[in-house]
Design a protein around this motif. Structure first.
Motif, PDB file in Angstrom:
ATOM      1  N   GLY A 288      -3.890   8.707   3.678  1.00 34.31           N
ATOM      2  CA  GLY A 288      -4.172   7.767   2.469  1.00 34.31           C
ATOM      3  C   GLY A 288      -4.410   6.377   2.540  1.00 34.31           C
ATOM      4  N   ILE A 289      -3.568   5.874   3.804  1.00 35.61           N
ATOM      5  CA  ILE A 289      -3.670   4.379   3.792  1.00 35.61           C
ATOM      6  C   ILE A 289      -4.364   4.072   5.340  1.00 35.61           C
ATOM      7  CG2 ILE A 289      -2.277   2.489   4.577  1.00 35.61           C
ATOM      8  CD1 ILE A 289       0.146   3.750   3.057  1.00 35.61           C
ATOM      9  N   PRO A 290      -5.691   3.663   5.210  1.00 33.31           N
ATOM     10  CA  PRO A 290      -6.619   3.609   6.388  1.00 33.31           C
ATOM     11  C   PRO A 290      -6.170   2.526   7.426  1.00 33.31           C
ATOM     12  CG  PRO A 290      -7.999   3.361   4.148  1.00 33.31           C
ATOM     13  CD  PRO A 290      -6.331   3.072   3.823  1.00 33.31           C
ATOM     14  N   ARG A 291      -6.190   2.654   8.773  1.00 36.74           N
ATOM     15  CA  ARG A 291      -6.250   1.739   9.596  1.00 36.74           C
ATOM     16  C   ARG A 291      -4.553   1.545   9.767  1.00 36.74           C
ATOM     17  NH1 ARG A 291     -10.065  -1.037   6.791  1.00 36.74           N
ATOM     18  NH2 ARG A 291      -8.379  -2.331   6.352  1.00 36.74           N
TER      19      ARG A 291
ATOM     20  N   PRO B 195       0.845  -1.252  -0.098  1.00 37.37           N
ATOM     21  CA  PRO B 195       0.058   0.079   0.080  1.00 37.37           C
ATOM     22  C   PRO B 195       0.823   1.242  -0.071  1.00 37.37           C
ATOM     23  CG  PRO B 195      -0.927  -1.443   1.530  1.00 37.37           C
ATOM     24  CD  PRO B 195       0.518  -2.169   1.128  1.00 37.37           C
TER      25      PRO B 195
END
Lengths: 130, 130
Positions: free
Chosen positions: A54-57, A35
């Motif tokens: 931009g990169i969830p979690r 990612p």
DNA sequence: TGTAGTAGGTACCTACAGGAAAGTGGCTCT
DNA sequence: AGAGCCACTTTCCTGTAGGTACCTACTACA
């Protein structure tokens, strides 16, 4: 295995490591790295918070760890601007960019075969005697 | 990021998953799967013990887990022969075989760029101010 | 009698990756 | 005076992947 035209059978008999691509997998496909590389490639140079958003979690701790690892492996470049508030920018390196066709093939395989994996899973789970 | 000729930018704005190849990575590049697929492809149909001997340091428990997972995902096929002593054979499926060019590209990238990763690591580790 | 061989299953335990939450420093804005 | 910004860092804690070791059934063979 009769016709080995696509796979290199070079290290097939390696005593220590039965698979010549294992080292690459460790570098490129460890958790969260795809990612990060992906967003860095598609969105270009980005700051820490931008990546975080931009990169969830993903947690800041893990993001830092992965970014350091990717920087150490030469896949991304980090530039620190000693301002206030501090500004750090990450961008993909030439080496990291060289992974692009590889990722493209991966995406292509995914597009063509992920549903078949899904189907296989369903068949396996609903098979009799299970 | 200006010219996106190689990477598909389709799911680049996916809210949930910032990377369209993450699912593939989970399936194909989880731990021990590449050595298993590799030996199964290069050596053809193999029994449990053969795999166990061919992949150093893997434990039977983990080997079983990975084989089950790969079978469920449709990448390998398991055939059980109810003999005494029991005989089980594993072989790569069509779906698994479709990964071959992907693995070939990976091996190619490794051959061409692994030393550069090594160099980057050395540079990073011996850099001043660290 | 007992040992080897096969393909695992199971119970127990440990190590480490990763999550949550709070802290840091220095400036700037209100 | 206090809050907010950024890029982390630190501490603490939990979950789980994976390791070790032992167990199963059945037969052939010495």
């Amino acid at each position: 295995m009769a016709d080995d035209t696509t796979w290199t059978a070079s290290a097939a008999t390696d005593p220590q490591l039965a698979c010549p691509i294992s080292p690459v997998v460790d570098i490129v496909f460890s958790r969260w790295t795809t990612p990060i590389l992906w967003t860095l490639h598609t969105h270009g140079r980005q700051r820490f918070v931008e990546l975080e958003r931009g990169i969830p979690r993903i947690t800041p701790k893990v993001l830092t760890q992965r970014l350091r690892q990717l920087e150490r492996d030469g896949l991304i470049m980090r530039t620190y601007h000693p301002e206030v508030p501090p500004r750090v920018e990450y961008e993909i390196s030439e080496l990291g960019r060289s992974l692009a066709p590889l990722f493209a093939h991966l995406a292509e395989w995914a597009a063509g075969n992920l549903d078949e994996v899904e189907r296989a899973r369903h068949d396996y789970d609903t098979a009799p005697g299970r």
